[in-house]
Design an enzyme around this catalytic site. Sequence first.
Site, PDB file in Angstrom:
ATOM      1  N   ASP A 212      58.801  32.580  30.470  1.00 55.76           N
ATOM      2  CA  ASP A 212      59.455  31.827  31.541  1.00 55.76           C
ATOM      3  C   ASP A 212      60.188  30.638  30.914  1.00 55.76           C
ATOM      4  O   ASP A 212      60.139  30.440  29.703  1.00 55.76           O
ATOM      5  CB  ASP A 212      58.420  31.377  32.577  1.00 55.76           C
ATOM      6  CG  ASP A 212      57.336  30.497  31.950  1.00 55.76           C
ATOM      7  OD1 ASP A 212      57.372  30.295  30.717  1.00 55.76           O
ATOM      8  OD2 ASP A 212      56.468  30.017  32.687  1.00 55.76           O
TER       9      ASP A 212
ATOM     10  N   ASP B 131      54.807  39.541  37.435  1.00 52.60           N
ATOM     11  CA  ASP B 131      53.753  39.067  36.538  1.00 52.60           C
ATOM     12  C   ASP B 131      52.474  38.897  37.333  1.00 52.60           C
ATOM     13  O   ASP B 131      52.497  38.775  38.545  1.00 52.60           O
ATOM     14  CB  ASP B 131      54.149  37.739  35.887  1.00 52.60           C
ATOM     15  CG  ASP B 131      54.507  36.682  36.905  1.00 52.60           C
ATOM     16  OD1 ASP B 131      53.707  35.772  37.129  1.00 52.60           O
ATOM     17  OD2 ASP B 131      55.617  36.800  37.503  1.00 52.60           O
TER      18      ASP B 131
ATOM     19  N   CYS C  23      38.393  56.486  36.078  1.00 48.45           N
ATOM     20  CA  CYS C  23      39.179  55.477  35.362  1.00 48.45           C
ATOM     21  C   CYS C  23      39.120  55.717  33.855  1.00 48.45           C
ATOM     22  O   CYS C  23      38.052  55.879  33.285  1.00 48.45           O
ATOM     23  CB  CYS C  23      38.650  54.086  35.698  1.00 48.45           C
ATOM     24  SG  CYS C  23      39.479  52.785  34.779  1.00 48.45           S
TER      25      CYS C  23
ATOM     26  N   CYS D 210      39.843  53.626  31.469  1.00 43.60           N
ATOM     27  CA  CYS D 210      39.761  52.393  30.669  1.00 43.60           C
ATOM     28  C   CYS D 210      38.573  52.457  29.710  1.00 43.60           C
ATOM     29  O   CYS D 210      37.645  53.233  29.922  1.00 43.60           O
ATOM     30  CB  CYS D 210      39.663  51.166  31.577  1.00 43.60           C
ATOM     31  SG  CYS D 210      37.977  50.776  32.111  1.00 43.60           S
TER      32      CYS D 210
ATOM     33  N   CYS E  25      35.078  52.018  31.631  1.00 44.06           N
ATOM     34  CA  CYS E  25      34.578  53.141  32.434  1.00 44.06           C
ATOM     35  C   CYS E  25      34.401  54.395  31.578  1.00 44.06           C
ATOM     36  O   CYS E  25      33.423  55.128  31.739  1.00 44.06           O
ATOM     37  CB  CYS E  25      35.524  53.429  33.591  1.00 44.06           C
ATOM     38  SG  CYS E  25      35.649  52.058  34.760  1.00 44.06           S
TER      39      CYS E  25
ATOM     40  N   HIS F  90      39.212  46.835  32.268  1.00 43.17           N
ATOM     41  CA  HIS F  90      39.281  47.689  33.452  1.00 43.17           C
ATOM     42  C   HIS F  90      40.385  47.216  34.405  1.00 43.17           C
ATOM     43  O   HIS F  90      41.176  48.030  34.897  1.00 43.17           O
ATOM     44  CB  HIS F  90      37.948  47.735  34.198  1.00 43.17           C
ATOM     45  CG  HIS F  90      38.078  48.397  35.524  1.00 43.17           C
ATOM     46  ND1 HIS F  90      38.047  49.768  35.680  1.00 43.17           N
ATOM     47  CD2 HIS F  90      38.336  47.892  36.760  1.00 43.17           C
ATOM     48  CE1 HIS F  90      38.259  50.066  36.952  1.00 43.17           C
ATOM     49  NE2 HIS F  90      38.436  48.950  37.627  1.00 43.17           N
TER      50      HIS F  90
HETATM   51 ZN    ZN Z   1      37.786  51.294  34.348  1.00 42.59          ZN
END
Ligand code: ZN
Lengths: 421, 500
Positions: free
Chosen positions: A91, A275, A313, A315, A318, A344
């Site tokens: 920015d 953002d 998920c 990620c 998970c 996550h």
């Molecule tokens: Zn996750």
Amino acid sequence: MKFEILASCPTTRARVARMTLNHGPTLLPTFMPVATQAALKGLTPQQTEALGVTLILNNTYHLNLRPGIKILDQAGGAHKFQGWRRNLLTDSGGFQLVSLSQFTQITEEGALFSSPYDGKPTMLTPEESIAIQHSIGADIIMQLDDVVSSLTTGPRVEEAMWRSIRWLDRCIKYHESKGRQDTQELFAIVQGGLDPKLREICVREMINRKENVGGYAVGGLSGGEAKDVFWKMISICAEKLPVDRPRYAMGIGFAEGTKLLDLLVCVALGIDMADCVFPTRTARFGVALTFRGPLNLRLKHHTTSLDTIEEDCPCPTCSSGTSRAILHHLVTVETAGAHALTQHNVVFQARLMGGAREAIFAGTFPAYLRSFFANYFGETGYPKWCVDALRSVGVDLLEGIPPAEVKVVDGQGMKWEYSES
Amino acid sequence: MLSFRPHTNTIPEVFGPRRGLISFVRSESNDCIKLETPGLLVSTSRGVVPHLSRDNLRRTNVIRWINVPFESFLERQPPLPTTLPLQPLLGFDPSRHIIALSLRDPNDLRPIPPNGDGHVSAMCIRGVQRVSPSSYKTYVRDSKPDVVFALTDTCLSAPPHSQKRMTKSIDRSCDWLRNLLSSSTGAERSRNIFVNLAGGGSAGARRAFAARLVEPLEPKDLVDLHPLQSLDEGISGYSSDLASLRASVLLSSHDELSGLIKDSLGSLSNAKARIATGSRSPHECLRLIRDVGFDLFDAQWAVNAAHWGVALDFRFPVPSRLRDRESLDIGHNLYSEGYAEDFRSFIHPTEDVISLEESRCRCSACSPSFESDILNHSPSLDLSASHDTTAQPFTRAYLHHLLQTHEMSAHALLMMHNLTVADDFFAGVRSVLEAGPGNFNDEIALFEKVYDESMMVMATAKEAWGTVDKERGKGRLAREQQKAAKNDQQPVVQTESTPQ
Ligand SMILES: [Zn+2]
Ligand SMILES: [Zn+2]
């Protein structure tokens, strides 16, 4: 910059695009995790990239204080300094100056403030902001604009809009004089408060400078305004802005909990990027985002749950089988607990946007919106502003729901696991 | 099944440096985890290696043996690991990690009510919890660790301790071990048990405890503990908790410390593994290897250094370019302004040439690499991933910035680095031992001369950490402050006199 539109939603104004910047491609629409101090809360650049993130945000105001321009120059820019090899956006530093500095006075020359080092009056001019952003070296940089609170009314709003246009011209001039236009894309910021007329004038003026800017941001909407007004301002700007430039909704919705909706509704209105500090900030307080609403993992009923946060998920948290119970045991106590939730939450938002891209590409975006809202708000009721905003672009969230079961609620659209239940 | 095999050509009579191999074979999968000794073990806090997310744990391949204090799980009943065993619960890798369970964190010296005949006092967020030997046995059965530390009656009250108290302590520790070994209480006998050498600061008590371990079992126990003939036959190794030992007696020298440990080990088998927790410096580890012969260390100093912003930078044996130096810091206090513009990686010789003996640190901070497999959230839209995984090393300047701005990733990077330096240190010890014990003594003397054992660098960093924490850490995780308080009880500035 290469900006290619890959598909457009036949119903809404959403589109999928590939934006290729100096550090590679980023698919739009996307959200940008915020790495204020050149670090995404607790994660290394290797971890961040592995989550599928291709664009992050650094804050100019903070980097200018620490580590400072001298060190960034020695390092060869913020990419090298933090070890990030994908795209980066900064920015202008103006917004934080106004909100964090004790004394700021806007003059035609720039923003006058007391230096956080020694308290001496210091001036941030449009040229200075661009110079700092040149040292940081982000792929997308923002013009310095004259920021007024979205609750301000009267002539000050119009004055700020015109000044922002004049400052854009100074930013362009300085940027091009340094020959940076091929490596760093300068974005213009549309101002005009909550006045549709001013917004339209501002958009028109900035379109006149289209050849000198890489993209457009919608500024001046920082959460204080009513949601109803918020989406209308976004809509007016997104509709009028040129199709062949990326559109960025800046710093939208500081009120936590509404962020997800803001993002998704904005996409339908034609916004490409936003953002978001939400996933990283809430992680530290033990909140995990899911497609069925946020989970507050500090609450007692998670103590025995061996389920992961979200079943499918991908990620690292998970997919390694981290249970809600062990997260409850860790969050707000061990930093590793915050890291797990940050990973996550960043992936959750990336999936939300990735799913939107897939749906727009497949021509099924309205259905995607309906199913997201049904999952997320099925029990608590749809926020009215979302229903209205999406109706304006041809999507009826309530379609197919028996009238007796339709629940629409006023207000922000908070959904939160507040307390023990 | 855990086994320890000292290298036959190096095994000393009873005391003295030794090399060996700990292997753990997992019967379900036939996974075999090997750990060369002397080596490193890593402790957890609330079940996680401090500051390491699961993916960073995986990236830190020097982590092989993980100690898990159970006590933090006592805040819920039933404790979480009894619902889901430790390995899946905590996400450790069964093919890479040996999980060892103890009731208490041996480095936590906060005051706690004394143990009773039928319970050990343990600490969790909800306060003190009493754990009986039979509950502990159930916890062990259900949480399925690979290795268990038996309950010990450690006196954490201020010394001196009466003879009566010491006798009671020995009796209890033996009873609790017997209970863990017994198969009559329904639960299957625990395997791979380590016993903390009880007796505190009293040489006599320590000898008495060791004698009790090896003496023939009483007839009634022979049935219960069948086919064991002594308690010692049922255990895999011995552990010494140096932190509590230091708290229980005022030690004036390293020789006194190692003397006490020798009092315990003198009558015990030299073929069993020996673990030391709570060592205060790499220097102390070296002397304990030399004078006693330890096989695994928890290297808490490496973890503390990561908490306080110190990137360790030392080697054993001392590299040739440093051999004529004196009192060098064992690491860099990256809070210091001197690092603000230092764009070198954590370990970087001042000379331009890095000699062969000093290849670049292999940790994920000094030799990071990007993942070749990254998540793609819109697979229909081809976003060609980069196959180039090369990444630049993290710099001191960046870490300085992260520490000054209170960013958590600083500590994650420092943990990965410091554990690797500690692991390399033990690898260096093994390589020198391989060359012969004479070399080893010389190299220790040189190490003691070259590297400052008082570790002032840690104290200064800790102070800076405290300052930044106060200024910027409004939302700082409360636990870190607790940890700092805990660590306060183990001063890093050493009070013993250092042998020449
Ligand atoms: Zn996750
Ligand atoms: Zn390293």
